[in-house]
Scaffold this active site. Structure first.
Site, PDB file in Angstrom:
ATOM      1  N   HIS A 103      28.318  18.617  -9.004  1.00  0.00           N
ATOM      2  CA  HIS A 103      28.697  20.025  -8.942  1.00  0.00           C
ATOM      3  C   HIS A 103      29.129  20.498 -10.324  1.00  0.00           C
ATOM      4  O   HIS A 103      29.676  19.716 -11.109  1.00  0.00           O
ATOM      5  CB  HIS A 103      29.883  20.250  -7.998  1.00  0.00           C
ATOM      6  N   GLU A 122      33.422  25.220  -6.056  1.00  0.00           N
ATOM      7  CA  GLU A 122      32.553  24.044  -6.041  1.00  0.00           C
ATOM      8  C   GLU A 122      31.086  24.463  -6.044  1.00  0.00           C
ATOM      9  O   GLU A 122      30.255  23.865  -6.709  1.00  0.00           O
ATOM     10  CB  GLU A 122      32.854  23.194  -4.805  1.00  0.00           C
ATOM     11  N   ASP A 135      35.412  15.508 -16.364  1.00  0.00           N
ATOM     12  CA  ASP A 135      34.126  16.067 -16.795  1.00  0.00           C
ATOM     13  C   ASP A 135      33.104  14.972 -17.095  1.00  0.00           C
ATOM     14  O   ASP A 135      33.364  14.057 -17.884  1.00  0.00           O
ATOM     15  CB  ASP A 135      34.338  16.938 -18.038  1.00  0.00           C
ATOM     16  N   HIS A 136      31.940  15.076 -16.450  1.00  0.00           N
ATOM     17  CA  HIS A 136      30.868  14.092 -16.577  1.00  0.00           C
ATOM     18  C   HIS A 136      31.290  12.703 -16.115  1.00  0.00           C
ATOM     19  O   HIS A 136      30.882  11.692 -16.678  1.00  0.00           O
ATOM     20  CB  HIS A 136      30.282  14.066 -17.997  1.00  0.00           C
ATOM     21  N   CYS A 153      25.880  15.378   1.807  1.00  0.00           N
ATOM     22  CA  CYS A 153      26.987  15.084   0.877  1.00  0.00           C
ATOM     23  C   CYS A 153      27.469  13.646   1.006  1.00  0.00           C
ATOM     24  O   CYS A 153      28.283  13.184   0.204  1.00  0.00           O
ATOM     25  CB  CYS A 153      28.153  16.039   1.108  1.00  0.00           C
ATOM     26  N   HIS A 192      26.098  13.078  -5.654  1.00  0.00           N
ATOM     27  CA  HIS A 192      25.477  14.321  -6.104  1.00  0.00           C
ATOM     28  C   HIS A 192      26.499  15.040  -6.972  1.00  0.00           C
ATOM     29  O   HIS A 192      27.675  14.675  -6.986  1.00  0.00           O
ATOM     30  CB  HIS A 192      25.076  15.197  -4.901  1.00  0.00           C
ATOM     31  N   HIS A 239      30.173  13.210  -7.033  1.00  0.00           N
ATOM     32  CA  HIS A 239      31.015  12.600  -6.011  1.00  0.00           C
ATOM     33  C   HIS A 239      30.179  12.277  -4.787  1.00  0.00           C
ATOM     34  O   HIS A 239      29.008  12.646  -4.692  1.00  0.00           O
ATOM     35  CB  HIS A 239      32.196  13.510  -5.643  1.00  0.00           C
TER      36      HIS A 239
HETATM   37 NI    NI Z   1      29.595  17.817  -3.043  1.00  0.00          NI
END
Ligand code: NI
Length: 144
Positions: free
Chosen positions: A41, A130, A79-80, A33, A39, A14
Site C-alpha cells: 500500500h 490505506e 517505509d519500504h 489480503c 501485498h 503486509h
Molecule cells: Ni492490505
C-alpha cells in the site's frame, strides 16, 4: 488555539493473517489480503496537533521538529519494509490499518515529551489512508 495537520506518506507491504484463526477462517475473512506473499500500500499518515500561537515565532508547532519525530519513529522503520516481518509489534498483531494507527499513535506519544519539552503542542489524532476508499482515525487520548 490552532489545529495543525501535517501529512506524510510511506509505502509498505503486509499480510492480513490472524494467529487466532485457522487458515480457512483467515482466507474467508481477509480474502486476497491473506495472500501468503503479501501485498503493498501507499499509505498516507496525517498527524494532527493542537497548540496556541507562539507570539515569538508566529507558529503553533515547529513542523521541522514534528517531521523529524515522524521520520525517526514512523517513516524510517516502516517505509519500504514488510510490516509483519520487519516491525516487531506486528509479529503477531495483524497489521490492519486500525492496528497500524494504534502503533503510530503509541510511538508518537512515547516520544512526544522529549521532542516537545513544553506544554504545547499536544498530539490530537492521527489518520491513515490505506487506499483511496479508506480513512482510519484514532484519537491520541484513546490509547496508552
Ligand atoms: Ni492490505
Amino acid at each position: 488555539m490552532f489545529h495543525v495537520t501535517r501529512r506524510y506518506a510511506f509505502s509498505a507491504s503486509h499480510r492480513l493473517h490472524s494467529v487466532a484463526l485457522s487458515e480457512e477462517a483467515n482466507r474467508a475473512l481477509y480474502g486476497k489480503c491473506n495472500n501468503p506473499y503479501g501485498h503493498g500500500h501507499n499509505y498516507i499518515v496525517e498527524v494532527s496537533v493542537r497548540g496556541p500561537l507562539d507570539p515569538a515565532t508566529g507558529r503553533a508547532v515547529d513542523t521541522g521538529v514534528l517531521d523529524e519525530l515522524v521520520r525517526s519513529q514512523i517513516l524510517s522503520p516502516f517505509d519500504h519494509h514488510n510490516l509483519n516481518a520487519e516491525v516487531a509489534e506486528f509479529a503477531e498483531v495483524v497489521p490492519t490499518s486500525e492496528n497500524l494507527g494504534f502503533e503510530i499513535c503509541r510511538r508518537l506519544k512515547r516520544n512526544w515529551k522529549r521532542t516537545f519539552a513544553g506544554e504545547w503542542p499536544v498530539l490530537e489524532k492521527i489518520r491513515i489512508g490505506e487506499t483511496a476508499r479508506n480513512i482510519f482515525e484514532v484519537g491520541a487520548h484513546e490509547i496508552e
